[in-house]
Structures are given as C-alpha cells and as structure tokens.
Design a protein around this motif. Structure first.
Motif, mmCIF file in Angstrom:
data_model
loop_
_atom_site.group_PDB
_atom_site.id
_atom_site.type_symbol
_atom_site.label_atom_id
_atom_site.label_comp_id
_atom_site.label_asym_id
_atom_site.label_seq_id
_atom_site.Cartn_x
_atom_site.Cartn_y
_atom_site.Cartn_z
ATOM 1 N N LEU A 116 0.832 -1.208 0.000
ATOM 2 C CA LEU A 116 0.000 0.000 0.000
ATOM 3 C C LEU A 116 0.864 1.254 0.000
ATOM 4 O O LEU A 116 0.575 2.222 -0.733
ATOM 5 C CB LEU A 116 -0.913 -0.008 1.223
ATOM 6 C CG LEU A 116 -1.837 1.193 1.382
ATOM 7 C CD1 LEU A 116 -2.767 1.308 0.188
ATOM 8 C CD2 LEU A 116 -2.637 1.099 2.681
ATOM 9 N N ALA A 117 1.941 1.225 0.804
ATOM 10 C CA ALA A 117 2.838 2.383 0.842
ATOM 11 C C ALA A 117 3.496 2.602 -0.516
ATOM 12 O O ALA A 117 3.671 3.750 -0.966
ATOM 13 C CB ALA A 117 3.890 2.178 1.924
ATOM 14 N N LEU A 118 3.847 1.498 -1.192
ATOM 15 C CA LEU A 118 4.471 1.595 -2.504
ATOM 16 C C LEU A 118 3.507 2.191 -3.526
ATOM 17 O O LEU A 118 3.865 3.087 -4.309
ATOM 18 C CB LEU A 118 4.941 0.215 -2.962
ATOM 19 C CG LEU A 118 5.542 0.130 -4.368
ATOM 20 C CD1 LEU A 118 6.788 0.993 -4.465
ATOM 21 C CD2 LEU A 118 5.868 -1.317 -4.714
ATOM 22 N N VAL A 119 2.276 1.705 -3.522
ATOM 23 C CA VAL A 119 1.266 2.223 -4.452
ATOM 24 C C VAL A 119 1.024 3.703 -4.202
ATOM 25 O O VAL A 119 0.926 4.510 -5.144
ATOM 26 C CB VAL A 119 -0.046 1.418 -4.309
ATOM 27 C CG1 VAL A 119 -1.168 2.080 -5.098
ATOM 28 C CG2 VAL A 119 0.153 -0.011 -4.791
ATOM 29 N N THR A 120 0.944 4.068 -2.927
ATOM 30 C CA THR A 120 0.731 5.472 -2.584
ATOM 31 C C THR A 120 1.874 6.339 -3.100
ATOM 32 O O THR A 120 1.655 7.426 -3.663
ATOM 33 C CB THR A 120 0.605 5.632 -1.058
ATOM 34 O OG1 THR A 120 -0.479 4.825 -0.595
ATOM 35 C CG2 THR A 120 0.361 7.076 -0.680
ATOM 36 N N SER A 121 3.114 5.854 -2.920
ATOM 37 C CA SER A 121 4.279 6.614 -3.394
ATOM 38 C C SER A 121 4.256 6.768 -4.911
ATOM 39 O O SER A 121 4.519 7.859 -5.445
ATOM 40 C CB SER A 121 5.570 5.917 -2.964
ATOM 41 O OG SER A 121 5.677 5.883 -1.565
ATOM 42 N N LEU A 122 3.935 5.679 -5.624
ATOM 43 C CA LEU A 122 3.919 5.728 -7.080
ATOM 44 C C LEU A 122 2.825 6.659 -7.598
ATOM 45 O O LEU A 122 3.065 7.482 -8.494
ATOM 46 C CB LEU A 122 3.720 4.317 -7.639
ATOM 47 C CG LEU A 122 4.943 3.397 -7.544
ATOM 48 C CD1 LEU A 122 4.544 1.963 -7.855
ATOM 49 C CD2 LEU A 122 6.040 3.860 -8.508
ATOM 50 N N LYS A 123 1.645 6.532 -7.020
ATOM 51 C CA LYS A 123 0.543 7.375 -7.485
ATOM 52 C C LYS A 123 0.813 8.846 -7.160
ATOM 53 O O LYS A 123 0.439 9.742 -7.931
ATOM 54 C CB LYS A 123 -0.770 6.913 -6.865
ATOM 55 C CG LYS A 123 -1.278 5.611 -7.463
ATOM 56 C CD LYS A 123 -2.661 5.262 -6.962
ATOM 57 C CE LYS A 123 -3.201 4.030 -7.679
ATOM 58 N NZ LYS A 123 -4.580 3.691 -7.238
ATOM 59 N N SER A 124 1.433 9.075 -6.024
ATOM 60 C CA SER A 124 1.777 10.455 -5.669
ATOM 61 C C SER A 124 2.810 11.024 -6.637
ATOM 62 O O SER A 124 2.726 12.183 -7.058
ATOM 63 C CB SER A 124 2.314 10.508 -4.245
ATOM 64 O OG SER A 124 2.738 11.804 -3.912
ATOM 65 N N SER A 125 3.780 10.198 -7.016
ATOM 66 C CA SER A 125 4.831 10.652 -7.914
ATOM 67 C C SER A 125 4.342 10.812 -9.338
ATOM 68 O O SER A 125 4.764 11.726 -10.054
ATOM 69 C CB SER A 125 5.993 9.656 -7.878
ATOM 70 O OG SER A 125 7.019 10.049 -8.754
ATOM 71 N N LEU A 126 3.428 9.937 -9.769
ATOM 72 C CA LEU A 126 2.962 9.935 -11.157
ATOM 73 C C LEU A 126 1.570 10.515 -11.315
ATOM 74 O O LEU A 126 0.961 10.395 -12.380
ATOM 75 C CB LEU A 126 2.960 8.496 -11.698
ATOM 76 C CG LEU A 126 4.301 7.762 -11.606
ATOM 77 C CD1 LEU A 126 4.111 6.301 -11.993
ATOM 78 C CD2 LEU A 126 5.340 8.407 -12.506
ATOM 79 N N GLY A 127 1.073 11.143 -10.291
ATOM 80 C CA GLY A 127 -0.323 11.571 -10.283
ATOM 81 C C GLY A 127 -0.699 12.607 -11.305
ATOM 82 O O GLY A 127 -1.874 12.769 -11.632
ATOM 83 N N ASN A 128 0.261 13.318 -11.852
ATOM 84 C CA ASN A 128 -0.072 14.385 -12.801
ATOM 85 C C ASN A 128 -0.241 13.868 -14.222
ATOM 86 O O ASN A 128 -0.522 14.630 -15.136
ATOM 87 C CB ASN A 128 1.016 15.465 -12.772
ATOM 88 C CG ASN A 128 2.382 14.907 -13.152
ATOM 89 O OD1 ASN A 128 2.642 13.732 -12.962
ATOM 90 N ND2 ASN A 128 3.250 15.776 -13.673
ATOM 91 N N LEU A 129 -0.042 12.542 -14.428
ATOM 92 C CA LEU A 129 -0.211 11.975 -15.767
ATOM 93 C C LEU A 129 -1.609 11.412 -15.942
ATOM 94 O O LEU A 129 -2.263 10.990 -14.989
ATOM 95 C CB LEU A 129 0.830 10.867 -15.989
ATOM 96 C CG LEU A 129 2.279 11.337 -16.015
ATOM 97 C CD1 LEU A 129 3.200 10.141 -16.087
ATOM 98 C CD2 LEU A 129 2.529 12.262 -17.198
#
Length: 289
Positions: A116-129
């Motif tokens: 869950l922490a990994l998914v949150t980090s990825l979505k936070s980092s890539l959220g503008n796409l």
C-alpha cells in the motif's frame, strides 16, 4: 447271737448296696450330662470351624479384590497420566498453530502495508499523468505500473522518447527509495505482424523495448541493474481485444512489475513460526506451574 450278728451284717450290706446303687445312678446321670455337653461342644466346634473356613475364604477373596483394585488403580493412574500428557501436547499444538496463524497474518499484513505504501508513493509521484498514459494497480498483492506505447516509443521502434524519460525518472526515484523491492520490465505488443530490418517479429520488438527501458533506468537514473529483469511477452498477454484499434492500442504497452522479495517474506514467516513454537512451549509451562 450268731443269728443277730448275721442279721446286722445283712442290714448293713443292703444299705451299702443301695447307697452304691444310688451313687452309680448319680454318676451315670453326671456322665450322661457330660456326654450331652461334650456333644454340644463338639457340634459348636464344627460350626466354629466352618465359620473359620468361611472367614478365611472371605479374607482371601478380599485380598484378591484389594490386589485387583490396586492393580486397576495403578492402570488408571497410568492412563490418567498418559491422557494428561496427551492433552498437554494437544493444547500446546493448538496454541502453536494459533500463534503461527497470527504470525502469518502479521507477516501478510506487513507485506500488504508495504504494498500500500508503494502504491501510494507511485501514485503520488505519477499523479499528474493521465490514466490512459500510465496506470498503477495491484493484482493479487503484486504492484503493476503500465505505461502506454505511445508515451514511450514511436511505432515499430525501441527508442525511448525524450518526454517519456520524465516518467521513467519518477518511477526510478520510487524504486531507488525502496531498496527492498526488485522490478521486472515487460514489453507487450498487439498481434499485428511486424517484420523489419531490425525486428523479425513481435517477440524481438517486445524484448528490445523492455531492454531499452531497463537500460535507461540503469544508465540515466542509477537503478541497480541486479534489481531489474527485462522480459519480452510479445502479444500473448493482451488486456483488450486485438480486433479493434482501441484494443490494440491498449495492448501495446510496457509494464513494470514490482517483484516482492519472497525470500525475505518467507524468512519473516519462518522466524514468526519459530517464535510461535517457543511461545507455545512457554505458555504450556506457565499453565503447569
């Protein structure tokens, strides 16, 4: 005088005779009485002897019964002791299984928390796409990052577009920040045949694209190469129908699979199992005391 003397003697003898006869009769009566008493005593003796024998038999029976009871008691004690030991072992086994299940659940919960922490980090980092360009999802506990073909490559090419490197840089940052994970880069194509001077088929194209992504991650964003695997999947794992242009566009993608380090997970599970066994033994000893 002689006659008178004879008469006197005669009278005296008769009296003595009568006295002797009376004494004889008395003696006979005494003898009869003694005989009766003797017979009674003999009869009582026989009855007493019979009662004695009966008592001896009863005592022998009681001794046998007592011995049998003592033997049974010993067997019951043995059975009770064995049953108690079996029960203790069963309870210890149940406690161990409960603690092992709890340990396994804790390990799974910890793994899910990391995911869950990994998914949150990825979505936070890539959220503008936009979702059509990149998508992060979890399937059966595994994290997938799917990047569309149009974002990364030109048609039929394995050369990465410069604007796609921004996306790969964000993915690389998350990967570098989490050294406990490895990744596998998968190249996927549609089912349209390809034959060019560089690529003989879709296998070659998909493998080359996966390799190109890993090379950029390594050379430009310092992702350790031993943490990456490049894999070509051709068109054999579609996510949409290849009968439409839209479906084929979805199937042309590069997927980055976050690989859980199963050896670490199983080490954690194994450690938890051993701790559960020790805790079950300690709990059993405490209950005994």
């Amino acid at each position: 005088m002689l006659l008178a003397g004879g008469l006197l003697v005669s009278c005296a003898s008769k009296k003595d005779l009568e006295a002797a006869l009376a004494k004889q009769q008395e003696t006979k009566e005494l003898l009869d009485t003694a005989t009766v008493k003797l017979n009674a005593c003999l009869s009582d003796e026989k009855a007493s002897q019979a009662r004695l024998e009966a008592l001896k038999d009863q005592i022998a029976n009681l001794k046998n019964s007592n011995s049998a009871l003592l033997n049974n008691q010993g067997e019951l004690v043995t059975l009770s002791t064995q049953g108690s030991r079996n029960l203790e072992r069963s309870l210890e086994s149940i406690r161990e299984k409960d603690l092992q299940i709890k340990s396994l659940n804790d390990a799974i919960t910890k793994k899910d928390s990391v995911t869950l922490a990994l998914v949150t980090s990825l979505k936070s980092s890539l959220g503008n796409l936009q979702d059509e360009d990149i998508n992060v999802n979890v399937e059966k506990g595994v994290v997938y990052i799917s990047i569309s073909d149009k974002l990364l490559f030109s048609s039929g090419s394995d050369r990465i577009n410069n604007n796609a490197k921004v996306v790969l840089g964000k993915v690389a940052k998350v990967v570098n920040d989490k050294p406990e994970i490895d990744i596998m880069v998968e190249g996927h194509t549609d089912n349209q045949p390809i034959s060019s001077a560089k690529f003989s088929d879709n296998w070659a194209l998909s493998t080359a694209r996966a390799t190109a992504v890993t090379r950029v991650l390594q050379e430009e964003f310092s992702v350790a190469p031993e943490r990456m695997t490049a894999a070509g999947r051709s068109y054999y794992i579609p996510v949409a129908s290849n009968d439409t242009a839209e479906g084929r566009s979805k199937n042309r993608r590069t997927r980055i699979v976050v690989l859980p380090k199963l050896d670490q997970f199983f080490d954690m599970v194994e450690k938890g199992m051993e701790e559960a066994k020790e805790n079950a033994k300690k709990e059993t000893e405490m209950n005994k005391n």
